[in-house]
Scaffold this motif. Structure first.
Motif, PDB file in Angstrom:
ATOM      1  N   ALA A  84       0.852  -1.188   0.000  1.00 46.11           N
ATOM      2  CA  ALA A  84       0.000   0.000   0.000  1.00 46.11           C
ATOM      3  C   ALA A  84       0.885   1.233   0.000  1.00 46.11           C
ATOM      4  N   SER A  85       0.431   2.274  -0.707  1.00 45.35           N
ATOM      5  CA  SER A  85       1.185   3.522  -0.773  1.00 45.35           C
ATOM      6  C   SER A  85       0.261   4.692  -0.487  1.00 45.35           C
ATOM      7  N   ASP A  86       0.608   5.496   0.532  1.00 44.45           N
ATOM      8  CA  ASP A  86      -0.197   6.655   0.911  1.00 44.45           C
ATOM      9  C   ASP A  86      -1.653   6.296   1.167  1.00 44.45           C
ATOM     10  N   ALA A  87      -1.896   5.169   1.836  1.00 40.62           N
ATOM     11  CA  ALA A  87      -3.267   4.769   2.170  1.00 40.62           C
ATOM     12  C   ALA A  87      -3.814   5.709   3.239  1.00 40.62           C
ATOM     13  N   ALA A  88      -4.910   6.408   2.937  1.00 39.59           N
ATOM     14  CA  ALA A  88      -5.470   7.415   3.834  1.00 39.59           C
ATOM     15  C   ALA A  88      -6.476   6.800   4.797  1.00 39.59           C
ATOM     16  N   GLU A  89      -6.640   7.451   5.958  1.00 34.94           N
ATOM     17  CA  GLU A  89      -7.580   6.981   6.967  1.00 34.94           C
ATOM     18  C   GLU A  89      -8.985   6.863   6.377  1.00 34.94           C
ATOM     19  N   GLY A  90      -9.637   5.741   6.684  1.00 29.33           N
ATOM     20  CA  GLY A  90     -11.004   5.525   6.231  1.00 29.33           C
ATOM     21  C   GLY A  90     -11.128   5.015   4.821  1.00 29.33           C
ATOM     22  N   THR A  91     -10.007   4.566   4.222  1.00 28.34           N
ATOM     23  CA  THR A  91     -10.054   4.077   2.845  1.00 28.34           C
ATOM     24  C   THR A  91      -9.553   2.640   2.760  1.00 28.34           C
ATOM     25  N   ALA A  92      -9.898   2.001   1.661  1.00 28.34           N
ATOM     26  CA  ALA A  92      -9.408   0.654   1.366  1.00 28.34           C
ATOM     27  C   ALA A  92      -8.669   0.689   0.038  1.00 28.34           C
ATOM     28  N   THR A  93      -7.543   0.004  -0.024  1.00 34.02           N
ATOM     29  CA  THR A  93      -6.803  -0.082  -1.283  1.00 34.02           C
ATOM     30  C   THR A  93      -7.478  -1.097  -2.201  1.00 34.02           C
ATOM     31  N   PRO A  94      -7.161  -1.070  -3.503  1.00 34.11           N
ATOM     32  CA  PRO A  94      -7.627  -2.140  -4.391  1.00 34.11           C
ATOM     33  C   PRO A  94      -7.031  -3.482  -3.946  1.00 34.11           C
ATOM     34  N   TYR A  95      -7.684  -4.558  -4.332  1.00 31.40           N
ATOM     35  CA  TYR A  95      -7.140  -5.889  -4.064  1.00 31.40           C
ATOM     36  C   TYR A  95      -5.962  -6.163  -4.992  1.00 31.40           C
ATOM     37  N   ALA A  96      -5.036  -6.975  -4.498  1.00 32.83           N
ATOM     38  CA  ALA A  96      -3.880  -7.371  -5.306  1.00 32.83           C
ATOM     39  C   ALA A  96      -3.536  -8.819  -5.003  1.00 32.83           C
ATOM     40  N   ASN A  97      -3.040  -9.528  -6.008  1.00 28.81           N
ATOM     41  CA  ASN A  97      -2.600 -10.903  -5.829  1.00 28.81           C
ATOM     42  C   ASN A  97      -1.125 -10.925  -5.441  1.00 28.81           C
ATOM     43  N   VAL A  98      -0.807 -11.739  -4.428  1.00 28.57           N
ATOM     44  CA  VAL A  98       0.574 -11.909  -3.987  1.00 28.57           C
ATOM     45  C   VAL A  98       0.824 -13.398  -3.771  1.00 28.57           C
ATOM     46  N   PRO A  99       2.079 -13.829  -3.822  1.00 29.33           N
ATOM     47  CA  PRO A  99       2.359 -15.232  -3.507  1.00 29.33           C
ATOM     48  C   PRO A  99       1.906 -15.577  -2.094  1.00 29.33           C
ATOM     49  N   ALA A 100       1.280 -16.730  -1.940  1.00 30.50           N
ATOM     50  CA  ALA A 100       0.823 -17.152  -0.617  1.00 30.50           C
ATOM     51  C   ALA A 100       2.011 -17.469   0.278  1.00 30.50           C
ATOM     52  N   GLY A 101       1.792 -17.352   1.596  1.00 27.80           N
ATOM     53  CA  GLY A 101       2.848 -17.683   2.547  1.00 27.80           C
ATOM     54  C   GLY A 101       2.901 -16.699   3.691  1.00 27.80           C
ATOM     55  N   ASP A 102       3.932 -16.809   4.511  1.00 32.42           N
ATOM     56  CA  ASP A 102       4.135 -15.896   5.637  1.00 32.42           C
ATOM     57  C   ASP A 102       4.922 -14.683   5.155  1.00 32.42           C
ATOM     58  N   TRP A 103       4.379 -13.500   5.428  1.00 34.83           N
ATOM     59  CA  TRP A 103       4.996 -12.250   4.985  1.00 34.83           C
ATOM     60  C   TRP A 103       5.369 -11.400   6.181  1.00 34.83           C
ATOM     61  N   MET A 104       6.547 -10.800   6.146  1.00 30.15           N
ATOM     62  CA  MET A 104       6.929  -9.795   7.132  1.00 30.15           C
ATOM     63  C   MET A 104       6.695  -8.428   6.499  1.00 30.15           C
ATOM     64  N   LEU A 105       5.816  -7.642   7.100  1.00 26.09           N
ATOM     65  CA  LEU A 105       5.440  -6.350   6.541  1.00 26.09           C
ATOM     66  C   LEU A 105       6.061  -5.215   7.346  1.00 26.09           C
ATOM     67  N   SER A 106       6.423  -4.162   6.660  1.00 24.33           N
ATOM     68  CA  SER A 106       6.945  -2.962   7.286  1.00 24.33           C
ATOM     69  C   SER A 106       5.987  -1.815   7.007  1.00 24.33           C
ATOM     70  N   LEU A 107       5.530  -1.141   8.064  1.00 25.14           N
ATOM     71  CA  LEU A 107       4.599  -0.020   7.937  1.00 25.14           C
ATOM     72  C   LEU A 107       5.309   1.270   8.312  1.00 25.14           C
ATOM     73  N   THR A 108       5.139   2.291   7.504  1.00 27.61           N
ATOM     74  CA  THR A 108       5.686   3.606   7.825  1.00 27.61           C
ATOM     75  C   THR A 108       4.596   4.655   7.684  1.00 27.61           C
ATOM     76  N   GLY A 109       4.633   5.628   8.588  1.00 26.60           N
ATOM     77  CA  GLY A 109       3.700   6.746   8.562  1.00 26.60           C
ATOM     78  C   GLY A 109       4.378   7.925   9.221  1.00 26.60           C
ATOM     79  N   ALA A 110       3.611   8.963   9.494  1.00 27.28           N
ATOM     80  CA  ALA A 110       4.177  10.153  10.125  1.00 27.28           C
ATOM     81  C   ALA A 110       4.738   9.803  11.502  1.00 27.28           C
ATOM     82  N   ASN A 111       6.054   9.879  11.639  1.00 27.65           N
ATOM     83  CA  ASN A 111       6.738   9.653  12.920  1.00 27.65           C
ATOM     84  C   ASN A 111       6.511   8.268  13.501  1.00 27.65           C
ATOM     85  N   THR A 112       6.225   7.281  12.671  1.00 28.30           N
ATOM     86  CA  THR A 112       6.037   5.938  13.201  1.00 28.30           C
ATOM     87  C   THR A 112       6.468   4.889  12.187  1.00 28.30           C
TER      88      THR A 112
END
Length: 282
Positions: free
Chosen positions: A178-206
């Protein structure tokens, strides 16, 4: 926390959702005569699915009531739904309904938030209350359960955190979720390889990381929520676990599907939470 439902038979459910997922060609092939059974056709042409979510971090438990706009009949209700909880899907006839939320134990005559929704045949939706208590909002997300290709998992992100206005989410290998996902919104669906994913989230000061499990053939929603320490967290909901499954309910910290209940009036069902305690107020 209870709501009332009547269960449709498992065979009918599997047939209906299989038809919704695979389209009109599959519907024509569903019976030897080249047409779907009458009961399945009728159910698919008149029924939609609704689930309700409490995504306001500083709002205490709420009672939720779902009323038919025509005639004003209460068709379903939930009690003491708290932050981070989502109901199971409810199967309802196509039409317009009013969703009302009031503090637990208070009269529904003066709801703190109220919105009308349109239930469309064959379409699952998620109705959410989000934002801080002083400025509550409601939003309706359309849940697309089209199955992914073999070995893939299908995901979207719902940004419900009030701590940051927008978020970026990517895997630790650099794949953007997701890129610049705003509060109260949903991104489009996307296909990704199945499995365990480690995700990194960044936002203002976090910044934060989270591991999610995305099963093959599943459709999932990744919710971005506030946590008790003032930061953000990511949690995964499996909306449908495989082709032919009805949508499943419940925000959870793992990738497993939850039980499914559908439709009109009868049996009790619970809501499931993720355990993100925050200061609550009305």
């Amino acid at each position: 926390m209870r709501t009332r439902f009547v269960l449709v038979t498992a065979a009918t459910l599997t047939a209906v959702v299989g038809l919704l997922s695979l389209g009109p060609v599959a519907a024509q092939a569903a019976s030897p005569g080249g047409a779907a059974p009458a009961a399945v056709t009728a159910a698919a042409s008149t029924t939609g699915w609704v689930r309700l979510a409490h995504l306001s971090p500083d709002t205490t438990g709420v009672d939720v009531q779902l009323t038919a706009l025509s005639g004003g009949q209460v068709v379903d209700s939930l009690s003491n739904v708290v932050y981070g909880q989502v109901s199971n899907y409810m199967a309802l006839p196509q039409g317009t309904y009013v969703v009302s939320m009031a503090p637990t134990g208070h009269s529904m005559s003066t709801p703190v938030i109220q919105t009308s929704i349109n239930v469309t045949a064959g379409t699952p939706i998620t109705v959410a209350a989000y934002g801080k208590n002083a400025d509550l909002h409601s939003v309706v997300f359309t849940d697309d359960l089209t199955p992914p290709a073999t070995g893939q998992s299908r995901i979207r992100v719902v940004q419900a955190s009030t701590s940051v206005p927008t978020v970026d989410i990517a895997t630790t290998t650099g794949v953007v979720v997701a890129s610049d996902a705003a509060e109260g919104t949903a991104t489009p669906y996307a296909n990704v390889p199945a499995g365990d994913w480690m995700l990194s989230l960044t936002g203002a000061n976090t910044t934060s990381t989270a591991q999610v499990s995305l099963p093959p053939g599943a459709v999932s929603t990744l919710f971005v929520l506030d946590n008790a320490s003032g930061g953000v967290t990511i949690t995964s909901v499996t909306d449908a676990s495989s082709v032919g499954d009805l949508p499943t309910g419940g925000i959870q910290t793992g990738g497993g599907a939850t039980g499914v209940h559908v439709a009109q009036a009868g049996e009790g069902s619970s809501v499931v939470g993720i355990g993100v305690p925050v200061t609550a107020a009305w």
